[in-house]
Design a protein around this motif. Structure first.
Motif, PDB file in Angstrom:
ATOM      1  N   ARG A  54      -4.353  16.235  28.707  1.00 41.70           N
ATOM      2  CA  ARG A  54      -4.953  15.072  29.113  1.00 41.70           C
ATOM      3  C   ARG A  54      -6.320  14.937  28.486  1.00 41.70           C
ATOM      4  O   ARG A  54      -7.014  13.911  28.095  1.00 41.70           O
ATOM      5  N   GLU A  55      -7.013  15.863  28.417  1.00 42.86           N
ATOM      6  CA  GLU A  55      -8.489  16.314  28.116  1.00 42.86           C
ATOM      7  C   GLU A  55      -8.477  15.863  26.483  1.00 42.86           C
ATOM      8  O   GLU A  55      -9.490  15.312  26.107  1.00 42.86           O
ATOM      9  N   ALA A  56      -7.403  16.332  25.911  1.00 33.86           N
ATOM     10  CA  ALA A  56      -7.485  16.178  24.383  1.00 33.86           C
ATOM     11  C   ALA A  56      -7.480  14.905  23.971  1.00 33.86           C
ATOM     12  O   ALA A  56      -7.971  14.679  22.858  1.00 33.86           O
ATOM     13  N   GLN A  57      -7.137  13.865  24.604  1.00 32.76           N
ATOM     14  CA  GLN A  57      -7.444  12.363  24.359  1.00 32.76           C
ATOM     15  C   GLN A  57      -9.001  11.884  24.570  1.00 32.76           C
ATOM     16  O   GLN A  57      -9.194  10.663  24.220  1.00 32.76           O
ATOM     17  N   LYS A  58      -9.634  12.640  25.193  1.00 33.59           N
ATOM     18  CA  LYS A  58     -10.986  12.386  25.310  1.00 33.59           C
ATOM     19  C   LYS A  58     -11.845  12.777  24.094  1.00 33.59           C
ATOM     20  O   LYS A  58     -12.156  13.856  23.902  1.00 33.59           O
TER      21      LYS A  58
END
Length: 699
Positions: free
Chosen positions: A277-281
């Motif tokens: 999920r963090e990768a999309q920030k």
């Protein structure tokens, strides 16, 4: 952030307790406290005859708040809340809709009855976080659907449809509206006669009499899960459901849960859960930037990769045009896509009629003017820079303004390709992994001019396709293949120094990868790497000779291994062993026995070192992005958390010392520990500290 709310409405003898804690009604501490309070008030009211547990919003509860895992427990715990519903003196009915997951389903099973809408899905996916259902799930589900079906559901973590749930006994009725349906169902039961799930014995009695069926189901469920702790714990806990009294089984379940939640494997899987999920920030991206709508797409090239990419668009409901140079190649590509869908339908992976539905979203053409209709165009032709530049120059002339134009290159310079157009801000890399319709990773390669709008659109399309998008920088091999090149170098070197393909592959398999590097090379085709090496002007003494002999792997029946009569099972080949020994002698290398530990270090530490360089250069935004790339694109075992997470478990000082040793013994300066790795190790830090005052200025 809004405070979680639990509403209580008591009308005409029916109390409706409704969780209202968006977005997924997670069962955090505040929700648990409010649930207990509402239940206590509803049960104490003499007018209340039936209690309905409901949720507001778009779904029933998705379960526990996993941010609480590993932290000191806060009362009331989920166990206590479920126990209160279970022990309630008045009948309780759970009204399910949307997705009911994990602790949400365990809470529902603590109720006396369950109803669900026909589109509802439910499941216990804790195994995907390296855990088992820790609030009674392994004890109650077997009592509702039987131990055999329960162990399959819990070990896989797969969703259960409302239709299957009704047939198996997990729910008692399918309704149109969850709350009204529960109210209607309440009128069909005798409020004075309720049977708690814990007291049901009919579904576990056959396994108590003869556990053979359960043991067979458990063996099948865990057949491909070697080395993973959580599935084995799930099996043991479900077994306890029919071999131990309920309270003892519940206590054992809790003990196993606590053991797993504190272990490295669950920590690793939770790390990947959050990392994905963090990768999309994306740092610096404008807040609130919305992706451009992609209502149609085009893919240049109808080969295996192009067809697979096009399938992703169709699977997401986006019409797609396949573009080829001639009708024969186009028809072959469309036929290949249709055959792939047919196989999926035959295997039950897609419903009957899916082939026709998906193929209706396909168009095929040799007319490049058709590209002008597309909101996104992806080029998927051979890895030849001149060819790609030519295609992008042509795309620049026909693609409509604002369309995202992407290349599927796995190694080439995205900036050089982008500058073949007059709109490099619309150009980026969208690197799919083979087979493109199956593999989940999508490396989105940002060029120096790629706009945030283009990146946001690529991320959104990737998510719609069911991919895991990771934004990376532009360099040779990007993140995944750049690191893989380090492992490939060590593979060849290990053979010359004394190992054999089967020994190296066995070590990598034992670590948890689905295949070893040499078997994987045979599967992909050794000629692929051979072409790349020749283009770059580099050599690989063993692999090059195999290719010169026409040994390309499985497709020719011989590579590093033999594949007899079309078999996909690799068999060691004495001719390869002889070739390795002769090549080593020719190069003046004295072969020696190499330990499994050394092989493991050389298969992982050089890649970790390269990961540090990638971070130094700003090619990856964060270490967890690298972990996501390797878990979803290259088979790194999720329960080991990815290369950077694993490095922190091993300890960076150890990795630095061993890398320096191998650099000295091999003479390969590329194995010298990177500046970032050396810095972190010297400061007693790990990759987890990157970005907290421990990253290089260049990043």
């Amino acid at each position: 952030m809004s405070q979680p709310v639990v509403d209580l409405d008591m009308t005409n003898g029916i109390a409706v307790i409704a969780i209202d804690s968006p977005p997924v009604n997670a069962l955090g501490h505040a929700v648990r406290s409010a649930l207990l309070d509402a239940l206590t008030r509803a049960e104490a009211d003499p007018a209340t005859k039936i209690i309905i547990l409901a949720c507001k919003g778009r779904t029933f509860s998705a379960g526990a708040d996993i941010t609480e895992f590993g932290k000191p427990p806060r009362d009331p715990g989920l166990h206590e809340v479920i126990e209160r519903f279970d022990q309630c003196s008045k009948p309780t009915i759970a009204a399910l809709f949307g997705t009911t997951l994990g602790g949400g389903l365990e809470l529902a099973m603590g109720c006396h009855y369950r109803v669900a809408t026909d589109t509802a899905r439910m499941g216990l996916p804790e195994v995907k976080l390296g855990l088992l259902p820790g609030a009674g799930g392994t004890q109650r589900l077997p009592r509702l659907i039987g131990p055999e079906k329960a162990v399959a559901a819990i070990v896989s973590g797969k969703m259960i449809s409302a239709k299957s749930a009704l047939a198996d006994g997990l729910i008692d009725a399918i309704v149109t509206d969850p709350v009204q349906g529960a109210i209607d169902f309440a009128h069909t039961i005798d409020p004075k006669v309720t049977v708690r799930v814990r007291d049901r014995a009919d579904k576990i009695a056959p396994a108590q009499a003869d556990p053979a069926g359960f043991e067979q189901a458990a063996a099948e469920a865990t057949r491909r899960l070697r080395g993973v702790e959580a599935p084995a714990a799930c099996v043991n806990s479900v077994r306890n459901a029919f071999t131990l009294p309920f309270e003892q089984g519940l206590a054992a379940e809790r003990d196993m849960f606590m053991h797993l939640v504190m272990g490295d494997q669950s920590r690793a899987q939770r790390h990947i859960f959050f990392a994905e999920r963090e990768a999309q920030k994306i740092p610096g991206m404008e807040p609130g930037l919305k992706p451009a709508p992609v209502k149609s797409a085009a893919v240049i090239g109808a080969g295996t990769m192009g067809g697979g990419i096009a399938m992703n668009f169709a699977n997401a409901g986006i019409p797609v045009t396949l573009v080829e140079t001639d009708e024969a190649a186009l028809q072959r590509g469309l036929d290949r896509v249709r055959d792939t869908y047919d196989i999926s339908v035959k295997r039950g992976a897609l419903p009957a009629g899916a082939t026709a539905q998906r193929m209706a979203l396909f168009a095929g053409t040799t007319d490049w003017s058709r590209i002008a209709e597309a909101d996104m165009v992806i080029e998927a032709v051979f890895e030849e820079m001149d060819l790609k530049k030519q295609i992008f120059g042509r795309l620049d002339a026909v693609a409509k303004s604002g369309a995202v134009i992407a290349t599927n290159t796995s190694t080439l310079d995205v900036d050089a390709i982008a500058h073949s157009t007059k709109r490099p801000s619309d150009v980026l890399g969208m690197h799919f992994f083979s087979p493109a319709n199956v593999m989940k990773l999508l490396e989105i390669v940002r060029g120096e001019a790629s706009s945030h709008q283009s990146i946001a659109t690529a991320i959104a399309v990737g998510k719609a396709m069911g991919k895991v998008p990771v934004v990376v920088g532009n360099c040779d091999g990007f993140v995944g293949n750049r690191m893989l090149a380090r492992r490939t170098t060590e593979c060849e070197r290990l053979l010359l120094e004394g190992a054999l393909p089967q020994q190296v592959d066995a070590v990598v398999l034992n670590f948890g990868f689905p295949m070893g590097p040499f078997a994987m090379g045979d599967l992909a085709g050794l000629d692929v790497g051979w072409r790349i090496r020749k283009h770059r002007g580099v050599t690989a003494p063993i692999s090059d000779v195999l290719c010169e002999q026409g040994r390309f792997g499985q497709k020719t029946g011989r590579g590093y291994y033999i594949y007899e009569n079309g078999s996909r099972t690799p068999t060691p080949d004495p001719e390869v062993a002889a070739l390795i020994e002769a090549t080593a002698a020719r190069l003046g290398i004295t072969r020696r026995a190499i330990s499994d530990q050394e092989i493991l270090e050389r298969m992982t530490y050089p890649m970790i070192n390269e990961a540090a360089r990638i971070l130094e250069e700003g090619i990856a935004i964060r270490p967890s992005d690298i972990d996501v790339v390797w878990v979803y694109g290259y088979g790194w075992p999720v329960w080991r958390g990815g290369p950077c997470f694993h490095a922190d478990l091993v300890g960076l000082p150890t990795i630095v010392e061993r890398l320096a040793h191998y650099a000295n013994t091999t003479g390969d300066v590329g194995l010298q520990p990177s500046d970032l790795l050396t810095q972190l190790a010297a400061e007693g830090k790990g990759f987890a500290d990157f970005g907290k005052g421990a990253k290089a200025a260049a990043a």
